[in-house]
Design a protein around this motif. Structure first.
Motif, short mmCIF file in Angstrom:
data_model
loop_
_atom_site.label_atom_id
_atom_site.label_comp_id
_atom_site.label_asym_id
_atom_site.label_seq_id
_atom_site.Cartn_x
_atom_site.Cartn_y
_atom_site.Cartn_z
N ALA A 1 -11.61 -59.05 -2.75
CA ALA A 1 -11.12 -57.76 -3.25
C ALA A 1 -9.78 -57.94 -3.97
N ARG A 2 -8.94 -58.83 -3.43
CA ARG A 2 -7.63 -59.07 -4.06
C ARG A 2 -7.81 -59.77 -5.42
N VAL A 3 -8.75 -60.71 -5.48
CA VAL A 3 -9.04 -61.38 -6.75
C VAL A 3 -9.52 -60.36 -7.78
N LEU A 4 -10.41 -59.47 -7.37
CA LEU A 4 -10.92 -58.45 -8.28
C LEU A 4 -9.80 -57.56 -8.82
N ARG A 5 -8.94 -57.11 -7.92
CA ARG A 5 -7.83 -56.25 -8.35
C ARG A 5 -6.93 -56.99 -9.35
N MET A 6 -6.68 -58.25 -9.07
CA MET A 6 -5.84 -59.05 -9.95
C MET A 6 -6.46 -59.18 -11.35
N LEU A 7 -7.76 -59.45 -11.37
CA LEU A 7 -8.43 -59.62 -12.65
C LEU A 7 -8.50 -58.33 -13.45
N LEU A 8 -8.63 -57.21 -12.76
CA LEU A 8 -8.69 -55.93 -13.47
C LEU A 8 -7.35 -55.53 -14.09
N ILE A 9 -6.24 -56.02 -13.50
CA ILE A 9 -4.93 -55.61 -14.03
C ILE A 9 -4.22 -56.72 -14.81
N HIS A 10 -4.76 -57.95 -14.80
CA HIS A 10 -3.99 -59.09 -15.33
C HIS A 10 -3.64 -58.97 -16.81
N ASP A 11 -4.48 -58.28 -17.59
CA ASP A 11 -4.22 -58.16 -19.03
C ASP A 11 -3.73 -56.78 -19.45
N LEU A 12 -3.43 -55.91 -18.50
CA LEU A 12 -2.99 -54.56 -18.87
C LEU A 12 -1.75 -54.59 -19.75
N VAL A 13 -0.88 -55.57 -19.53
CA VAL A 13 0.35 -55.64 -20.32
C VAL A 13 0.06 -55.85 -21.80
N GLU A 14 -1.14 -56.31 -22.12
CA GLU A 14 -1.47 -56.56 -23.52
C GLU A 14 -1.68 -55.27 -24.31
N VAL A 15 -1.70 -54.12 -23.60
CA VAL A 15 -1.64 -52.82 -24.28
C VAL A 15 -0.43 -52.78 -25.20
N TYR A 16 0.68 -53.37 -24.75
CA TYR A 16 1.91 -53.39 -25.53
C TYR A 16 2.21 -54.78 -26.13
N ALA A 17 1.85 -55.84 -25.40
CA ALA A 17 2.23 -57.19 -25.84
C ALA A 17 1.20 -57.83 -26.76
N GLY A 18 -0.02 -57.28 -26.79
CA GLY A 18 -1.08 -57.89 -27.58
C GLY A 18 -1.62 -59.14 -26.90
N ASP A 19 -2.76 -59.62 -27.39
CA ASP A 19 -3.36 -60.84 -26.84
C ASP A 19 -2.73 -62.05 -27.51
N THR A 20 -2.49 -63.09 -26.73
CA THR A 20 -1.94 -64.33 -27.27
C THR A 20 -3.02 -65.41 -27.19
N PHE A 21 -3.39 -65.96 -28.32
CA PHE A 21 -4.41 -67.01 -28.39
C PHE A 21 -3.89 -68.25 -27.67
N VAL A 22 -4.66 -68.73 -26.74
CA VAL A 22 -4.20 -69.81 -25.86
C VAL A 22 -3.84 -71.08 -26.62
N TYR A 23 -4.41 -71.27 -27.81
CA TYR A 23 -4.15 -72.50 -28.58
C TYR A 23 -3.11 -72.28 -29.69
N ASP A 24 -2.44 -71.13 -29.68
CA ASP A 24 -1.41 -70.83 -30.68
C ASP A 24 -0.04 -71.07 -30.04
N SER A 25 0.51 -72.25 -30.27
CA SER A 25 1.77 -72.63 -29.62
C SER A 25 2.94 -71.78 -30.10
N ALA A 26 2.91 -71.34 -31.35
CA ALA A 26 3.99 -70.51 -31.86
C ALA A 26 4.02 -69.15 -31.16
N ALA A 27 2.84 -68.55 -31.02
CA ALA A 27 2.77 -67.25 -30.34
C ALA A 27 3.09 -67.38 -28.86
N ALA A 28 2.73 -68.53 -28.29
CA ALA A 28 2.97 -68.74 -26.85
C ALA A 28 4.46 -68.89 -26.53
#
Length: 202
Positions: free
Chosen positions: A68-95
């Motif tokens: 249940a804790r894993v599920l909650r974590m996964l459901l909220i882990h990307d909420l910040v991207e509402v404002y921060a946007g998604d960062t492509f894992v292979y884009d070192s400049a964006a990272a």
């Protein structure tokens, strides 16, 4: 956007406003394509898919986890991207400033909830980011596994246009292996096959 109806309960008003705010996650596009190649996946779909990964693959966590804790974590882990946007894992400049952008987004987003909910969800988000608990390590592993599977099943549709190599993917080995050695074993074999088929540069 129309004004909300009058609600006398300020707690409920804040909760509803938060839920409407995070609807924006459905519009944040990731680099991964859907398996049918019709379009790119969005963040909300990614979070749902990861929740299903946790339900189906929990037995492969490195050790027993609170599902249940894993599920909650996964459901909220990307909420910040509402404002921060998604960062492509292979884009070192964006990272380079990803952590700073996402922390600023967390400080803006979670306080929109009632205090105790804001504190609880922010703590879960921080736990996911720090990767110090078994649940966080498993959740982070799934977050790395899912786009790899999508890439394999779309014949490298994100890897090839961005020149991603096997070495690039292997840099994230620790995140997967720490959370699930068995899933890393599977992914390692899958990468070998991806190179063999020309989906991924060696």
């Amino acid at each position: 956007m129309p004004p909300p109806p009058d609600v006398t309960d300020p707690r409920l008003s804040r909760q509803i406003a938060f839920l409407i705010e995070i609807d924006q996650l459905k519009s944040v596009l990731r680099r991964s394509n859907l398996v049918n190649l019709s379009r790119r996946e969005n963040d909300a779909e990614h979070s749902w898919h990861l929740a299903m990964f946790a339900v189906v693959l929990a037995e492969y966590a490195a050790c027993t986890v609170d599902e249940a804790r894993v599920l909650r974590m996964l459901l909220i882990h990307d909420l910040v991207e509402v404002y921060a946007g998604d960062t492509f894992v292979y884009d070192s400049a964006a990272a380079a400033d990803q952590e700073e952008r996402e922390r600023a987004a967390a400080e803006r987003l979670f306080p929109q909830l009632p205090d105790e909910q804001a504190t609880a969800l922010r703590a879960l988000w921080d736990e996911f980011e720090r990767r110090q608990t078994p649940e966080a390590r498993f959740a982070r592993a799934l977050d790395r596994v899912q786009p790899l599977l999508l890439n394999f099943h779309t014949q490298g549709s994100t890897w090839r246009p961005h020149g991603v190599t096997r070495a690039d993917v292997l840099r994230h080995r620790e995140v997967i292996e720490d959370g699930s050695p068995r899933l890393w074993e599977y992914i390692h074999s899958m990468l070998d096959e991806a190179v063999r088929r020309g989906y991924l540069d060696d």
